[in-house]
Scaffold this motif. Structure first.
Motif, PDB file in Angstrom:
ATOM      1  N   CYS A 228       0.817  -1.218   0.000  1.00  0.00           N
ATOM      2  CA  CYS A 228       0.000   0.000   0.000  1.00  0.00           C
ATOM      3  C   CYS A 228       0.854   1.273   0.000  1.00  0.00           C
ATOM      4  CB  CYS A 228      -0.913   0.017   1.224  1.00  0.00           C
ATOM      5  SG  CYS A 228      -2.013  -1.401   1.283  1.00  0.00           S
ATOM      6  N   HIS A 229       2.003   1.219   0.702  1.00  0.00           N
ATOM      7  CA  HIS A 229       2.816   2.435   0.853  1.00  0.00           C
ATOM      8  C   HIS A 229       3.872   2.589  -0.229  1.00  0.00           C
ATOM      9  CE1 HIS A 229       1.198   3.499   4.808  1.00  0.00           C
ATOM     10  NE2 HIS A 229       1.177   2.195   5.058  1.00  0.00           N
ATOM     11  N   GLY A 230       4.038   1.549  -1.050  1.00  0.00           N
ATOM     12  CA  GLY A 230       5.170   1.568  -1.980  1.00  0.00           C
ATOM     13  C   GLY A 230       6.400   1.129  -1.219  1.00  0.00           C
ATOM     14  N   ASN A 231       7.472   0.797  -1.913  1.00  0.00           N
ATOM     15  CA  ASN A 231       8.666   0.383  -1.177  1.00  0.00           C
ATOM     16  C   ASN A 231       9.751   1.450  -1.233  1.00  0.00           C
ATOM     17  OD1 ASN A 231       8.867  -0.309  -3.895  1.00  0.00           O
ATOM     18  ND2 ASN A 231       8.844  -2.494  -3.460  1.00  0.00           N
ATOM     19  N   HIS A 232      10.377   1.626  -2.396  1.00  0.00           N
ATOM     20  CA  HIS A 232      11.449   2.624  -2.446  1.00  0.00           C
ATOM     21  C   HIS A 232      10.885   4.044  -2.293  1.00  0.00           C
ATOM     22  CE1 HIS A 232      13.000  -0.940  -4.624  1.00  0.00           C
ATOM     23  NE2 HIS A 232      13.922  -0.756  -3.704  1.00  0.00           N
ATOM     24  N   GLY A 233       9.642   4.223  -2.789  1.00  0.00           N
ATOM     25  CA  GLY A 233       9.027   5.559  -2.691  1.00  0.00           C
ATOM     26  C   GLY A 233       8.007   5.615  -1.577  1.00  0.00           C
ATOM     27  N   ALA A 234       8.289   4.933  -0.450  1.00  0.00           N
ATOM     28  CA  ALA A 234       7.295   4.786   0.610  1.00  0.00           C
ATOM     29  C   ALA A 234       6.791   6.117   1.162  1.00  0.00           C
ATOM     30  CB  ALA A 234       7.880   3.957   1.750  1.00  0.00           C
ATOM     31  N   VAL A 235       5.471   6.288   1.051  1.00  0.00           N
ATOM     32  CA  VAL A 235       4.805   7.452   1.658  1.00  0.00           C
ATOM     33  C   VAL A 235       3.457   6.984   2.180  1.00  0.00           C
ATOM     34  CG1 VAL A 235       5.801   9.359   0.312  1.00  0.00           C
ATOM     35  CG2 VAL A 235       3.874   8.065  -0.606  1.00  0.00           C
ATOM     36  N   PRO A 236       2.905   7.657   3.182  1.00  0.00           N
ATOM     37  CA  PRO A 236       1.552   7.271   3.600  1.00  0.00           C
ATOM     38  C   PRO A 236       0.553   7.766   2.555  1.00  0.00           C
ATOM     39  CG  PRO A 236       2.423   9.037   4.993  1.00  0.00           C
ATOM     40  CD  PRO A 236       3.484   8.729   3.999  1.00  0.00           C
ATOM     41  N   PRO A 237      -0.378   6.880   2.074  1.00  0.00           N
ATOM     42  CA  PRO A 237      -1.333   7.355   1.077  1.00  0.00           C
ATOM     43  C   PRO A 237      -2.271   8.388   1.702  1.00  0.00           C
ATOM     44  CG  PRO A 237      -1.855   5.108   1.719  1.00  0.00           C
ATOM     45  CD  PRO A 237      -0.605   5.485   2.424  1.00  0.00           C
ATOM     46  N   GLY A 238      -2.514   9.452   1.001  1.00  0.00           N
ATOM     47  CA  GLY A 238      -3.400  10.501   1.522  1.00  0.00           C
ATOM     48  C   GLY A 238      -4.853  10.093   1.382  1.00  0.00           C
ATOM     49  N   VAL A 239      -5.754  10.921   1.944  1.00  0.00           N
ATOM     50  CA  VAL A 239      -7.195  10.632   1.893  1.00  0.00           C
ATOM     51  C   VAL A 239      -7.642  10.378   0.457  1.00  0.00           C
ATOM     52  CG1 VAL A 239      -9.470  11.716   2.183  1.00  0.00           C
ATOM     53  CG2 VAL A 239      -7.763  11.873   4.000  1.00  0.00           C
ATOM     54  N   GLU A 240      -7.120  11.162  -0.449  1.00  0.00           N
ATOM     55  CA  GLU A 240      -7.602  11.084  -1.833  1.00  0.00           C
ATOM     56  C   GLU A 240      -7.063   9.854  -2.568  1.00  0.00           C
ATOM     57  OE1 GLU A 240      -3.728  12.994  -1.776  1.00  0.00           O
ATOM     58  OE2 GLU A 240      -5.533  13.347  -0.605  1.00  0.00           O
ATOM     59  N   SER A 241      -6.002   9.237  -2.034  1.00  0.00           N
ATOM     60  CA  SER A 241      -5.433   8.116  -2.791  1.00  0.00           C
ATOM     61  C   SER A 241      -5.613   6.762  -2.129  1.00  0.00           C
ATOM     62  CB  SER A 241      -3.952   8.361  -3.063  1.00  0.00           C
ATOM     63  OG  SER A 241      -3.270   8.488  -1.844  1.00  0.00           O
ATOM     64  N   VAL A 242      -6.251   6.717  -0.960  1.00  0.00           N
ATOM     65  CA  VAL A 242      -6.449   5.423  -0.280  1.00  0.00           C
ATOM     66  C   VAL A 242      -7.194   4.447  -1.192  1.00  0.00           C
ATOM     67  CG1 VAL A 242      -7.710   4.281   1.581  1.00  0.00           C
ATOM     68  CG2 VAL A 242      -6.322   6.255   2.092  1.00  0.00           C
ATOM     69  N   ALA A 243      -8.294   4.910  -1.770  1.00  0.00           N
ATOM     70  CA  ALA A 243      -9.109   4.022  -2.616  1.00  0.00           C
ATOM     71  C   ALA A 243      -8.322   3.546  -3.818  1.00  0.00           C
ATOM     72  CB  ALA A 243     -10.369   4.747  -3.061  1.00  0.00           C
ATOM     73  N   ASN A 244      -7.476   4.421  -4.358  1.00  0.00           N
ATOM     74  CA  ASN A 244      -6.669   4.006  -5.506  1.00  0.00           C
ATOM     75  C   ASN A 244      -5.712   2.896  -5.114  1.00  0.00           C
ATOM     76  OD1 ASN A 244      -7.855   5.840  -7.214  1.00  0.00           O
ATOM     77  ND2 ASN A 244      -6.409   7.474  -6.659  1.00  0.00           N
ATOM     78  N   VAL A 245      -5.169   3.009  -3.895  1.00  0.00           N
ATOM     79  CA  VAL A 245      -4.241   1.991  -3.405  1.00  0.00           C
ATOM     80  C   VAL A 245      -4.983   0.655  -3.261  1.00  0.00           C
ATOM     81  CG1 VAL A 245      -2.888   1.286  -1.406  1.00  0.00           C
ATOM     82  CG2 VAL A 245      -2.681   3.606  -2.273  1.00  0.00           C
ATOM     83  N   CYS A 246      -6.159   0.679  -2.631  1.00  0.00           N
ATOM     84  CA  CYS A 246      -6.922  -0.564  -2.414  1.00  0.00           C
ATOM     85  C   CYS A 246      -7.362  -1.174  -3.741  1.00  0.00           C
ATOM     86  CB  CYS A 246      -8.156  -0.310  -1.555  1.00  0.00           C
ATOM     87  SG  CYS A 246      -7.763   0.386   0.055  1.00  0.00           S
ATOM     88  N   SER A 247      -7.700  -0.300  -4.701  1.00  0.00           N
ATOM     89  CA  SER A 247      -8.247  -0.801  -5.964  1.00  0.00           C
ATOM     90  C   SER A 247      -7.193  -1.478  -6.837  1.00  0.00           C
ATOM     91  CB  SER A 247      -8.927   0.324  -6.739  1.00  0.00           C
ATOM     92  OG  SER A 247      -7.954   1.223  -7.223  1.00  0.00           O
TER      93      SER A 247
END
Lengths: 431, 358
Positions: A228-247
């Protein structure tokens, strides 16, 4: 003048002393270390470090498992220097010796090769070469630039001496090891002090359905932290991108949600989509109780009693329960008949169809449209009805068989008794 | 008028079939009655189970298809769609297992009563050959439903055959029809099960039964017959009654405990844990498991297999080895050896059932 002469002599003596010490050290190491001829021929680094102890011996000890060493790279490939020279001379900065990089230098150190597509292609044409660039966009990378040397760099996660291949189950970045690797820092409250972020993510993840799938069942397709967070580019997904991460994985669910009235409402309220109901690190196994008006239902958190929303939730739950109860009845009947020895594979296939519809209906809940859910459960009910009929037919067959057996036993045992009596009668007549 | 017609028909058939000689032979043949007479029914029960196998096997053949794609499905079809198919298939499986067990019971009862002594040596030899054929029938038939357990048990079984010294590899290739258990093995086992073994069994069983009729029932050494009854119809009626009771037992087992079909074999799937052969091969399997990997200079398994081959040969030659029995003497050591053999078979089978397979 005297002092200058003294200084020059001292320097000359100390240089001579250093050269003498190097020569002695080399011969002592040659005798004590007894390295194998092949190793000695290849690397003077190995020859010397093999004979040392503790911190200085560690780099050589792990070489057999090191992915670089396996591909024919040596100490000098990363650290520079001249391995043909013996003793400390091999570590001459004039021979390109770089030494051990500081934490802040590690990404660039590794990136000399790993960011060079032409070089990396020689070893693996499919390998990515954007890791360092991606790292610089990560929270880790950005903090490192600002001088925070506590953040993770390449070696923090991949290890060093040996750096194992990602596909090696002993690698700290092997799929099932990732949560623990991230947790080394992120689950350590002392280490994370001052960052202002929670340290319970690992514990929560272990309790989640994703953690259960990955860590208990060994399903490497289940997401770890990097999923969900990415590995080398690890960041916490923001409110607007949570659904994109899950999808990325739950695309069908996301498609339904986007078309649902909840999408607009969540956007308006500034709520992250999936995690509002399902949580983030501690994504629990979804239950049917989450929908409806019961005490565990999420719907009641926002919808008022008597509202249209709650009525819809109740209708969707009712559709699910109708299918579930008919399916359970069918399963019981089919299992009973199968346990009594009736071949029920066709009925089991029918029940699988009903089960598939139940799973589909649970997914269609994300449309938040009772009619859409009912359409799927109605289809499932047809299969469940077929299963019930097959189960009843199976049990009727069991009764038929047992009745038939009883009749056959009476006839067979009766015939056997008559034959015995006849044999005895014949014998008696002869006597 | 009716009597005259009957007489004409009798004359007509006698002229062509000469049945009167057979009936007269059976009428004059007698069976001794003593306290161990019950063992005389054992051979008949084995024969009855064999006949059940032949009849149900032929019925199964009408629907069975010997290919990897269709074998499992055809048995599934027999069990779910064919009228009384479940009964025929279950009786075939139960009867096969009872027959294997009963062949051993028949053999050991014959052994302990020294029924192989002169002039019945070849009755024993043909019986021992029938035991081997029965085991071959069971081994080849087990694979035919092409289910998971049968597939992997056949893999293990044929691997063991591969350990026979010198010819093992060729025997394994011959059995499997290649390096591995595949569809070729299935069609090979099918051919062996329904053509080669029945042909051999018909000849050997024919000889066995003919010899039994010619020599009559053997009386155990030092047992005096209380009286004698005629084979036909007295003994045959009792035999028939026992057969009917066995049929009732088969029907009960097949109805209350239908033989399961299991899951379809998947040659690409890993072997399920704890795979074991059927119970009648467990004594061999368990022995091979308990043997050390090296015995002197030889592989443990190879030594075990050689021992079984020698054991089979000894079994075949029992009438010629037990010279005391030929002199109407019951040697204690021969009896002890028999008891030890039974104890070994029973203990190893129980261990095989109880201990987990590695």
């Amino acid at each position: 003048m005297r002092s200058q002469t003294f200084l020059r002599n001292s320097l000359r003596h100390s240089a001579a002393l250093r050269a003498l010490l190097r020569a002695i050290l080399f011969f002592v190491l040659l005798i004590v270390g007894s390295p194998s001829p092949s190793v000695a021929q290849q690397e003077s680094c190995v020859t010397c470090h093999q004979a040392l102890e503790g911190r200085l011996a560690a780099p050589v000890k792990g070489m057999d498992a090191d992915v670089h060493a396996k591909r024919g790279l040596s100490c000098s490939s990363c650290h520079g220097g001249d391995p043909k020279r013996i003793g400390m001379d091999a570590m001459d900065p004039r021979a390109g010796y770089l030494g051990t990089p500081k934490p802040s230098e590690v990404p660039a150190f590794c990136g000399r090769c790993h960011s060079d597509p032409a070089y990396m292609r020689r070893y693996n044409p499919r390998i990515r070469t954007d890791q360092v660039a991606e790292y610089r966009t990560s929270v880790h990378g950005q903090r490192l630039v600002r001088g925070d040397t506590k953040v993770a760099t390449c070696t923090s996660c991949h290890g060093v001496h040996p750096v194992r291949a990602v596909s090696d189950p002993r690698s700290p970045v092997y799929a099932t090891n990732i949560p623990t690797t991230c947790g080394r820092c992120h689950a350590d409250p002392a280490y994370m002090k001052g960052y202002g972020i929670p340290t319970d993510q690992l514990a929560k993840y272990k309790r989640s359905i994703h953690g259960e799938a990955l860590l208990q069942r060994g399903n490497r397709l289940a997401p770890a932290c990097n999923g969900c967070h990415g590995n080398h580019g690890a960041v916490p997904p923001g409110v607007e991108s949570v659904a994109n991460v899950c999808s990325v994985c739950h695309s069908a669910t996301r498609d339904l949600f986007v078309k649902s009235p909840h999408k607009v409402a969540f956007d308006r309220m500034g709520l992250p989509e999936c995690s509002t109901c399902h949580g983030n690190h501690e994504v629990a196994r979804p239950t049917d109780e989450m929908i409806g008006t019961g005490p565990e239902a999420f719907c009641t958190r926002c919808h008022e009693p008597g509202s249209k929303g709650l009525a819809a939730a109740q209708a969707m739950r009712a559709s699910l329960e109708a299918l579930k109860s008919r399916l359970a009845e069918a399963e019981t009947l089919v299992a009973k008949a199968a346990n009594a020895g009736v071949e029920m594979s066709d009925a089991r296939l029918t029940l699988q169809e009903a089960q598939t519809r139940l799973i589909q209906a649970r997914n269609v809940i994300h449309s938040f449209n009772p009619k859409q859910v009912e359409a799927v459960t109605t289809e499932g009910l047809k299969f469940a009805e077929k299963g019930v009929a097959a189960g009843k037919a199976g049990l009727a067959e069991v009764q038929f068989r047992r009745r038939g057996l009883s009749i056959a036993l009476v006839i067979l045992v009766g015939t056997a008794i008559l034959l015995f009596l006849k044999a005895r009668e014949i014998e008696r007549q002869k006597m | 008028m009716a009597e005259e017609r009957y007489g004409t028909w009798q004359r007509w058939s006698e002229e062509r079939l000469r049945l009167r000689a057979i009936v007269e032979f059976l009428r004059h043949k007698t069976v001794p009655i003593h306290r161990y007479s019950f063992v005389y029914y054992f051979g008949g029960i084995t024969l009855f189970l064999f006949l059940v196998q032949v009849i149900t096997g032929i019925l199964l053949l009408l629907y069975y298809r010997p290919s990897a794609d269709a074998a499992y499905e055809s048995v599934q079809f027999i069990m779910s769609k064919v009228r009384f198919g479940w009964l025929i298939r279950s009786i075939h499986s139960w009867s096969a297992n009872l027959m294997v067990g009963w062949v051993f019971v028949h053999m050991f009862s014959t052994f302990f009563y020294r029924a192989y002594r002169r002039p019945r040596e070849f009755t024993w030899v043909s019986g021992a050959l029938m035991l081997f054929l029965t085991l071959a029938f069971a081994f080849t038939g087990y694979l035919l439903p092409w289910n998971k357990l049968a597939f992997f048990a056949t893999k293990v079984g044929t691997e063991i055959a591969g350990d026979v010294p010198l010819v093992g590899k060729y025997v394994m290739l011959l059995l499997r029809g290649g390096e591995d258990v595949t569809e070729a093995t299935l069609s090979r086992f099918f051919g062996i099960h329904v053509a080669i073994l029945p042909a051999l069994a018909t000849v050997i069983l024919g000889i066995h039964l003919a010899l039994v009729q010619v020599h009559g029932m053997s009386r155990p050494i030092s047992v005096r017959a209380e009286r004698e009854i005629s084979f036909y119809p007295d003994f045959l009626l009792r035999d028939l009654a026992v057969w009917i009771l066995v049929l009732a037992l088969l029907g009960t087992l097949a109805t209350l405990y239908p033989w399961p079909l299991g899951e379809k074999a998947d040659p690409l799937a890993p072997a399920p844990p704890g795979i074991k052969p059927e119970w009648y091969f467990l004594f061999m399997f368990q022995t091979l498991k308990l043997l050390p990997s090296k015995i002197f200079l030889f592989e443990g398994e190879m030594v075990g297999i050689m021992a079984f081959l020698v054991g089979g040969l000894v079994l075949l030659l029992v009438p010629f080895l037990d010279v005391w029995a030929q002199r109407e003497q019951q040697n204690r050591w021969v009896t002890t050896l028999g008891i030890l053999a039974v104890a070994y078979l029973v203990i190893m089978t129980i261990l095989g059932l109880a201990l987990p397979a590695m």
